[in-house]
Design an enzyme around this catalytic site. Structure first.
Site, short mmCIF file in Angstrom:
data_model
loop_
_atom_site.label_atom_id
_atom_site.label_comp_id
_atom_site.label_asym_id
_atom_site.label_seq_id
_atom_site.Cartn_x
_atom_site.Cartn_y
_atom_site.Cartn_z
N VAL A 190 0.88 -1.38 0.06
CA VAL A 190 -0.04 -0.10 -0.06
C VAL A 190 0.79 1.20 0.00
CG1 VAL A 190 -1.51 1.25 1.58
CG2 VAL A 190 -2.09 -1.09 0.98
N LYS A 191 1.81 1.07 0.75
CA LYS A 191 2.79 2.43 0.87
C LYS A 191 3.36 2.68 -0.60
CE LYS A 191 5.36 5.92 2.10
NZ LYS A 191 6.85 5.40 2.74
N ILE A 192 3.94 1.47 -1.21
CA ILE A 192 4.57 1.71 -2.47
C ILE A 192 3.53 2.26 -3.49
CG2 ILE A 192 5.22 0.49 -4.39
CD1 ILE A 192 6.56 -1.34 -2.42
#
Lengths: 322, 322, 322, 322
Positions: free
Chosen positions: B179-181
């Protein structure tokens, strides 16, 4: 009409066009105590404004003596008609309002033509397109971008602040139209990007609603990502804006870029993906179907998650008395 | 350590890593009254936390008896070192904390390996990367995305809320890393899009500050577009995030997409434009130099506008006691 | 003029337009023994055709009694002028040729208009744009794509074969124009791709001339890759086709695609890269400068390799009597 | 083995790997009168070479005394096995051939490792990947790109010319691998471009076979566009090269570009479109299904045209005695 002596609180204001967006915008003016008279081709659509203290008139000509007249109509031809057509606002050169503020989405060509028609008659013309939809207006989150003569802008600035949460003056002429188009290019790119990354994380095991909740709370979250989230989560593609309309904005944006010698690699690619969404024939749905195309290209079958998702434009906001 | 009997207000918390981001995050916990002990390789960087009621310890081993230990270090190797190295947090299997919450940006491979190391020792591991930079933390606008065992998440949720404005739980395992990526892919695309449309309107006669003011107020405006605006207006490319770091995130995102069979047309194209920015050799500057590349491609010479621009993370926010 | 009784070897042929391309094409007809009379605004440019057995006339009107008249002029306006202007080929409706074959690159709109003007006067109109440049013509490698009435095509097919190495009939109407535009889109994409991969291998240690020699010999090699190779190897950007002309073709191609609801992701992206080459201001050079832009984006400084490179259009070919 | 004294016509040559490509290549050597001995895991596949004067051996070890040994195997692991495995060509360091010429498609890493293994044993290693498929070999149109020690190349050059129509030496080391990958990027981009423009003209009313006939005859026509034409016209997607294989080449090409700091905008976008073709699940068909995706995105239903199309590799070529 000489506007320089007008006391701001004393401005008499006209409103032409009370469709879905227009009536919500006019209502905000009326509720703020502005002396407002509205006209609409189908008069019934203007009637609800009376509840908020506005008047409704039966002829555009009745608005010729206003200090300021707003226009919020559907398309370029409509604007030309209400200003220059038979019985139009500017049809009697000796009898015109002081300022016309057009909030419609019209072509730059029409904007230029209407500006010239106004100038010939001593009327100040402001281009003031908006960012948002009807629900955004009611939530008090509309933004306006304005171009035209600065004194006219300063005269109406307090009115614009009643209509939305902000109005930004970007210069002389019709540049506000270009700004609006640029804004809509970003809207398209952001939607495609949301589609790409939402499908990416879903294939990686993350539900769409959890992902979008994070995204909306993150530094990337915007009013737009919020109000698109319900469609992405529950696959409700009831149209707020169709692929055809978005394609039209890309046409305008790419034509403007071409004219100004500006390459737009990411926007141009997105335009082709929007075109591909048109190619599905689903032109009556919301342009959020970009999510469906992305899922298909990824071999993913989407299912509604049936989760209540806040669109950020909720009842609390609606009741905001502005 | 059995966490089920822990009274939330009674949790004893450790913090490893007080670099620029870490110290700001830990400070927020301390100021909220959490019982906090911090460790940092260079102990001086942790000392300021004492002013906010935290303790500072001289060895990671001193944190092995905490209910919860946060880690916020620079890279995958650092995380492996502070957890599994000599004297590391997990080096003595009979003496470990209850929960490890890692907020660092590390590879999915390292995340998986650390999770397994934790599980072998009966420790719950939460991946909790963040969206924002040091200034965003101090403005109270940090967002966290969390994955791992749900009970562990529920135990620490109130702590996360002290650290930032929101924490979103997205599921088991290491999905928070993905999700962060995904979030960072959007960050790159949005920056490129801002570059494209800002140059477009500037060639059309609109100043960058006026345009970005509108954009930031519009439905497309986000915390990110706001805090990138000063760089775009005044061409201050002091790095917050370099082209090399952004390229690394695109590498990770495209590799993840490849592994999951997800095409990312717009993100992949943006990755190439980021690569082209690396090609200029200006790898020590902020990735906002994408604006310069867009301007050069458009035959436009940019000049600083020397206008004060609100980044949305102002002093008022900094003093926010959260 | 009734063409059905014409003996092919007996056709009397006119030629309008003996610029760089036109004179080379007409010369091939004349050398093949065709009975040819040529006209050009600057008559001196037509004179060399006499050496090959052609006649030269002083007025377009002299060509009205031909069975077939070819036109090869610079632009849409020129074609309209030589056909419909004062003293034009079709200016006297009672006195017109049987077939007009236009090999110019003109807009589809002009093509349609000229077709209609011909049809009104009982003249068959063939659109027959070409692939190649003057050197390609002389090398006997020109290709023509033809649309219009099939009987007219069959009447002139043997003439077209004298002009180039092939002529392909693609149907009624003006579809040959679309085919030519599609061909030019490919030309642009292939050039950009050559630029990308040539820089890739050069940074990997392979000289451009060795790489292009392989490419030209490989299954990907075409007459085009061959005749672009000298420019790529020795950085000679003397124009054969400028970035502005290529951009114009992309404008036409993307407009056609938009009208037909066809997304062109790769072509549309290439169009933006071509636009970026225009943005450098080097609009008088060959569009091979795409190689320079690719090199700059890759942090590579190109140097001429000063190697003789066969363009595939050599002297041997020039002397080919066809 | 000292190669310097070898009389070219006297070279004794070994061949490892007689799969579909290998047997066709070896046959060309044998028919040219080269003294050839072949080995294949499944010996039956090598037997047909006897008809052309070659010998077949039962063990790789039998080839250790050759001046030159060609390898043409399926993948990196196979090459490592036939060279360094038990009983492999290089397994007995005191007993090795003079030159190994590897025509397989292997990773650069394997190429480097095999080169080093050869050098340690005093064997010259040439990387010599090819452009074309089995049918191209039989048509005498194969191209080879070669890197490694120049003297070794010069020794074998006359053999390479028997195998295909050309061999290009591009330098020391393993650069030929990069060149092959670059070539395959172009192959992917050209196919996507053919898909885009073929659908464009078909929606404009031109049959695919007419369009491709023109394209193939034009300056853009290549052996590749010719042999892809039958699939495009008649929608026969029997695989010559699958989407998965093409994706692998794009992976390699983009990784090489990333390592060399070279942005590849058009190739990277094409890679995503290839990925989307994988997303359809049609991974057993030819990568020409890019045409189907383009048609679907354009709202066009394709139908086989059932027209005989020359692939340029016809029987006449097959009988070419080379």
């Amino acid at each position: 009409m000489d506007m320089t002596t007008a006391d701001p609180s004393d401005l008499r204001v006209g409103w032409i066009g009370t469709g879905r967006m227009g009536v919500a915008m006019a209502e905000r003016l009326a509720r703020a105590g502005v002396r407002l008279t509205a006209w609409n081709r189908t008069i019934a659509k203007a009637e609800p404004l009376k509840d908020h203290g506005a008047d409704v008139c039966g002829a555009i000509a009745d608005l010729r003596d206003r200090h300021v007249v707003f226009t919020m109509v559907s398309a370029s031809a409509d604007l030309e008609h209400v200003l220059l057509g038979d019985g139009g606002l500017l049809a009697d050169p000796g009898h015109v309002p002081g300022i016309v503020v057009d909030c419609s989405t019209v072509s730059t060509e029409t904007s230029v033509a209407m500006r010239e028609a106004c100038e010939e008659r001593g009327v100040s013309f402001l281009a003031a397109p908006v960012s948002g939809n009807g629900k955004v207006v009611r939530a008090g989150q509309l933004s306006l971008v304005v171009s035209g003569p600065r004194p006219a802008y300063e005269t109406v600035a307090h009115l614009l602040e009643h209509i939305g949460k902000s109005a930004t003056y970007v210069g002389e002429g019709d540049t506000a139209r270009l700004v609006k188009i640029a804004h809509n290019l970003m809207l398209g790119v952001v939607t495609q990007t949301m589609a790409e990354i939402t499908v990416l994380v879903e294939k990686g095991g993350v539900s769409r609603h959890a992902f979008l909740e994070f995204l909306n709370n993150s530094v990337m979250g915007s009013a737009f990502t919020r109000y698109k989230s319900p469609a992405f989560v529950n696959l409700d593609y009831s149209p707020t804006f169709t692929p055809l309309l978005l394609r039209k904005d890309f046409d305008l944006g790419l034509a403007a870029a071409r004219g100004l010698d500006v390459p737009l690699p990411v926007a141009a690619l997105t335009a082709q993906l929007v075109q591909a969404s048109v190619g599905t024939g689903r032109v009556e749905e919301d342009f959020s179907i970009l999510l469906d195309l992305q899922a298909a290209a990824s071999g993913l079958e989407l299912k509604p998650e049936n989760v209540a998702v806040d669109d950020g434009l909720g009842p609390a906001s609606v009741e905001d008395p502005s």
